[in-house]
Write an enzyme that holds these catalytic residues in place. Structure first.
Site, PDB file in Angstrom:
ATOM      1  N   SER A 241       0.813  -1.200   0.000  1.00 20.59           N
ATOM      2  CA  SER A 241       0.000   0.000   0.000  1.00 20.59           C
ATOM      3  C   SER A 241       0.860   1.268   0.000  1.00 20.59           C
ATOM      4  O   SER A 241       1.636   1.496  -0.914  1.00 20.59           O
ATOM      5  CB  SER A 241      -0.959  -0.037   1.195  1.00 20.59           C
ATOM      6  OG  SER A 241      -1.930   0.958   1.119  1.00 20.59           O
TER       7      SER A 241
ATOM      8  N   ASP B 269      -2.364   6.209  -3.321  1.00 19.64           N
ATOM      9  CA  ASP B 269      -1.194   5.574  -2.713  1.00 19.64           C
ATOM     10  C   ASP B 269      -0.744   4.428  -3.613  1.00 19.64           C
ATOM     11  O   ASP B 269      -1.244   4.266  -4.724  1.00 19.64           O
ATOM     12  CB  ASP B 269      -1.508   5.099  -1.298  1.00 19.64           C
ATOM     13  CG  ASP B 269      -2.624   4.071  -1.256  1.00 19.64           C
ATOM     14  OD1 ASP B 269      -3.431   4.035  -2.205  1.00 19.64           O
ATOM     15  OD2 ASP B 269      -2.700   3.300  -0.283  1.00 19.64           O
TER      16      ASP B 269
ATOM     17  N   ASP C  35      -1.140   1.252  -3.858  1.00 16.23           N
ATOM     18  CA  ASP C  35      -2.060   0.254  -4.407  1.00 16.23           C
ATOM     19  C   ASP C  35      -3.422   0.838  -4.752  1.00 16.23           C
ATOM     20  O   ASP C  35      -4.344   0.095  -5.094  1.00 16.23           O
ATOM     21  CB  ASP C  35      -2.212  -0.935  -3.459  1.00 16.23           C
ATOM     22  CG  ASP C  35      -2.959  -0.588  -2.170  1.00 16.23           C
ATOM     23  OD1 ASP C  35      -2.992   0.605  -1.800  1.00 16.23           O
ATOM     24  OD2 ASP C  35      -3.492  -1.510  -1.537  1.00 16.23           O
TER      25      ASP C  35
ATOM     26  N   ASP D 143      -5.886   2.148  -3.148  1.00 18.04           N
ATOM     27  CA  ASP D 143      -7.119   1.985  -2.369  1.00 18.04           C
ATOM     28  C   ASP D 143      -7.434   3.248  -1.570  1.00 18.04           C
ATOM     29  O   ASP D 143      -8.440   3.308  -0.871  1.00 18.04           O
ATOM     30  CB  ASP D 143      -7.080   0.753  -1.464  1.00 18.04           C
ATOM     31  CG  ASP D 143      -6.035   0.831  -0.355  1.00 18.04           C
ATOM     32  OD1 ASP D 143      -5.209   1.771  -0.368  1.00 18.04           O
ATOM     33  OD2 ASP D 143      -6.024  -0.063   0.512  1.00 18.04           O
TER      34      ASP D 143
END
EC number: 5.4.2.10
Length: 445
Positions: free
Chosen positions: A102, A240, A242, A244
């Site tokens: 992440s 960010d 990833d 999400d």
């Protein structure tokens, strides 16, 4: 013994904490726990990753674990975490695996697992997978029973068609600067926003495996703030590693955090009749200003522990339609099973286009109280709050704040630290009280 799974999967420094051997064992254990023998079809797991360098190694190891247990690996490549969750459902897979840390720095990596339908696993299921990791493999299939690896070239297109359904008003009048954090959003986000009609300018969208989250993305907003003002854009969106998460910047260069985004979306969804039970789900870290804005609007706020998994649990338990975190994890269960930064960006811009209002005007109901957060390294994060000296310091701070602020102590879910958070009417008061409490916490080392 510490749990193998943290608040968001298994994480650590790749090749030291999170090794290829552990990744293989996790793939094998997940296959044994989450796939059901006796299907009319072969068992399938979706596997995706972000672009950090260690992802290739860990992807290969996870796939080896899956296929060794007779599960076919549907490899979707570099995609956002919410895309992997969605595709787990869309492909009717037994489960999904996302390899990402992440917003963490490049040397870190992680493995998060989605169950059937793309839902995050509960604690009991994670603990059972951890037990299977410790036990090691049993008898494995041979010959035709070994799993196969299949690539999914339509994966990105399927995800883009899915998030495109969130666009209620075309975005042709909007110019947006998008910071992709050199991460999984680098391809998907510009395509999604352009498909909706926006004029898209990208920064930090050239991943090389080493530059993910490096001074960019939702944890480093300064570059995006400057770019929005420089280009004269209507807004900026930051993801960010990833994708999400989504944070925003208004046309004046001011950061619009997850709390303010939730306020904008909650008001929009109530107006359209989409806000179930007139309720928003937020975590204990959300600013008091969010609670005040929602109170004034007649919207109830349900509060959970920190972590989007707890937000998701409350959303599902109460059949609510919107929740999220100050960090930019925003969840809309009608559109996805986890936080989706690109979906959030589309809904936010749709609201701007629909109302023809600036982001600053839409976020005006949210008045953020000054908040100070101090991370304190400790030996045992689980016992600090029970120490008499810490309890005394907290009580004194609460007495000083009265009803004009609040204080929160909580152990990190991913690090050996205790987070001390204070909100007050002014920043000096918040900082003074936070420092006093943090000092009492640090004495517990």
């Amino acid at each position: 013994m510490a749990r193998l799974f943290g608040t968001d999967g298994v994480r650590g420094v790749a090749n030291r904490d999170l090794t290829a051997e552990l990744a293989l064992a996790l793939g094998s254990a997940a296959a044994r726990r989450l796939s059901t023998a006796g299907h009319a079809r072969r068992r399938v797991a979706v596997v995706g990753r972000d672009p950090r360098a260690s992802g290739e190694m860990l992807e290969a190891a996870v796939i080896a674990g899956l296929t060794s247990e007779g599960v076919d690996a549907l490899r979707v490549g570099v995609l956002p975490t919410p895309a992997v969750a969605y595709l787990t459902s869309a492909y009717d897979a037994d489960f999904g695996v996302m390899i990402s840390a992440s917003h963490n720095p490049m040397p870190d990596n992680g493995i998060k697992i989605f169950g059937p339908g793309g839902h995050k696993l509960d604690d009991a299921t994670e603990d059972r997978i951890a037990e299977l990791v410790q036990q090691g493999p049993g008898e494995r299939p041979v010959g035709a029973g070994i799993g196969r690896v299949v690539d999914a070239p339509d994966a990105l297109d399927r995800y883009l068609r899915h998030v495109g359904k969130a666009v209620t008003t075309r975005l042709d009048a909007l110019t947006v600067v998008v910071d992709c954090a050199h991460g999984a959003a680098s391809a998907a986000a510009p395509l999604a926003y352009r498909a909706a009609g926006a004029n898209v300018l990208t920064i930090n969208a050239d991943p090389n495996g080493l530059n993910i989250n490096d001074g960019c993305g939702s944890t480093h907003m300064e570059t995006l703030q400057a770019a929005v003002v420089s280009y004269g854009a209507d807004l900026g969106l930051a993801h960010d590693g990833d994708a999400d998460r989504c944070l925003a910047v208004d046309a004046n260069g001011r950061v619009i955090d997850g709390d303010a985004i939730m306020v904008v979306l909650a008001l929009a969804m109530r107006e359209s009749g989409e806000l179930a039970s007139d309720t928003l789900v937020a975590t204990v870290m959300s600013n008091l200003g969010l609670h005040l804005a929602m109170r004034d609007a007649g919207i109830e706020v349900r509060t959970t522990s920190v972590g989007d998994r707890y937000v998701l649990e409350e959303l599902r338990a109460g059949s609510y339609s919107l929740g999220g975190e100050q960090s930019g994890h925003i969840v809309m269960p009608s559109m996805g099973t986890t936080g989706d930064g690109i979906l959030t960006g589309l809904r936010l811009m749709s609201r701007m286009a629909q109302t023809r209002k600036s982001l600053a005007a839409l976020a005006e109901p949210m008045h953020t109280l000054p908040q100070v957060l101090i991370n304190v390294q400790v030996a045992d994060k689980t016992t600090v709050a029970q120490a008499p000296s810490v309890q005394s310091a907290v009580a004194e701070a609460e007495a000083a704040l009265g009803d004009t602020g609040r204080i929160l102590l909580r152990p990190s879910g991913t690090e050996q630290v205790v987070r001390v958070m204070v909100e007050a009417a002014d920043e000096d008061t918040a900082r003074q009280l936070a420092v006093r409490v943090a000092e009492s916490v640090s004495e517990q080392r």
